[in-house]
Design a protein around this motif. Sequence first.
Motif, PDB file in Angstrom:
ATOM      1  N   LEU A  23       0.830  -1.206   0.000  1.00 45.23           N
ATOM      2  CA  LEU A  23       0.000   0.000   0.000  1.00 45.23           C
ATOM      3  C   LEU A  23       0.866   1.259   0.000  1.00 45.23           C
ATOM      4  O   LEU A  23       0.627   2.195  -0.765  1.00 45.23           O
ATOM      5  CB  LEU A  23      -0.926  -0.009   1.219  1.00 45.23           C
ATOM      6  N   TRP A  28       0.641  -1.243  -6.777  1.00 43.68           N
ATOM      7  CA  TRP A  28      -0.356  -2.246  -6.422  1.00 43.68           C
ATOM      8  C   TRP A  28      -0.545  -3.298  -7.506  1.00 43.68           C
ATOM      9  O   TRP A  28      -1.106  -4.351  -7.241  1.00 43.68           O
ATOM     10  CB  TRP A  28      -1.706  -1.579  -6.156  1.00 43.68           C
ATOM     11  N   ASN A  29      -0.145  -2.997  -8.719  1.00 38.84           N
ATOM     12  CA  ASN A  29      -0.406  -3.939  -9.809  1.00 38.84           C
ATOM     13  C   ASN A  29       0.730  -3.884 -10.810  1.00 38.84           C
ATOM     14  O   ASN A  29       1.657  -3.068 -10.690  1.00 38.84           O
ATOM     15  CB  ASN A  29      -1.739  -3.635 -10.496  1.00 38.84           C
ATOM     16  N   THR A 232      -2.092  -9.307  -8.589  1.00 41.82           N
ATOM     17  CA  THR A 232      -1.874  -8.038  -7.915  1.00 41.82           C
ATOM     18  C   THR A 232      -0.676  -8.141  -6.967  1.00 41.82           C
ATOM     19  O   THR A 232      -0.306  -9.222  -6.504  1.00 41.82           O
ATOM     20  CB  THR A 232      -3.096  -7.604  -7.099  1.00 41.82           C
ATOM     21  N   MET A 234      -0.537  -7.083  -3.936  1.00 46.07           N
ATOM     22  CA  MET A 234      -0.949  -7.490  -2.588  1.00 46.07           C
ATOM     23  C   MET A 234      -1.057  -9.008  -2.482  1.00 46.07           C
ATOM     24  O   MET A 234      -0.681  -9.595  -1.469  1.00 46.07           O
ATOM     25  CB  MET A 234      -2.254  -6.796  -2.203  1.00 46.07           C
TER      26      MET A 234
END
Length: 368
Positions: A23, A28-29, A232, A234
């Motif tokens: 974050l 993030w991608n 992703t 995350m």
Amino acid sequence: MTDSWPTWPQWTEADLDAVRAVLDSGRWNGVDAPAVTAFEQRWAASTGARHALCVANGTDALLLGLRALGIGPGDEVIVPAYTFLATATAVALAGATPVFADIDPDTYCLDPAAVDAAVTPRTAAVIVVHLGGHPADLDAIGALCRRRALALVEDAAHAHGARHRDRPVGALADLGSWSFQGSKNLTAGEGGALTTNDDALAERIRSLRNQGRVTGGAWYEHHVLGWNSRMTAMQAALLGVGLDRLPDQVRAREAAAGYLDEQLSGMVTPQGRAGWATVHAHHLYLFRYDRGPVGEFVTALRGLGVPAVPGYPVPLYRQPLFADRYATVHLPETERACRETVWLPHELLLAPLERIADVVSAVEKAHQ
């Protein structure tokens, strides 16, 4: 037995820290997000592969792998029918035809003799499934594929941490396909990966998963018909932390399964263990119950606090999707497995051994 069993997925503060780091990074991608490339490097090293390529899910991993191998209309791909639907639907989505072969009654993995008998002039590949985490017979099926010039794909969705003759599965064929869906032994809720030692295959997969872009090409430059199958950052961060825990979890599952094998023998028939299965990942603890209806036996076990479920209820060729086309297919060992097999989930095997003993007591009571 009133105490709860271990739940899944599991997480700690380390997972929160890893997600917070993503974050904070703002990345993030993207296939080149630092968290994604870091996990790919670690997963490649863990599986002994030269390349690991993260994708959106396990079904995409199989489909991308088949597409990268050039498999499509007019081709046949041999698969087991005692497996999750995606092993066969990925073949159909690639435009090829699934051909179902029977399983070995002990390991539940593809029977090499059945594979050999299923080969036709149209056969292009074989997908072996490491069912429940038990490595398939890669020696025999690998030799068969080399002799007949067939591609070999490992569906390793159940097999995180498994080893075949002390070598990690996933890099022992042309391609290894992985799922990180929520129930899997290594999970980010969803996600998948492909592993390979073939540089050209890896490059084709990189392009296909990223809308047909190529390494070194412009962002709005598309060379092949691909799609968005990107993981992703995350998800990759969660997988990295999960990978830290995986070796200890594999050892715990092996110990618990070994105890159950010894204690349950004579009442039920645990999944066999072939000599090449140096490490069994135990995504499932499987056993046969042939002394009455499996449904009633499972209901009795659940009433005694054991979270048992029946195995796959029908072969894939009896699914409504396939039933008309494969109406004449009859695979006796697969059909027997569907009638007789009980599953225990892998997280149960993470309980202390004294708690695992409650499974033995429940089987004894339900067995009477």
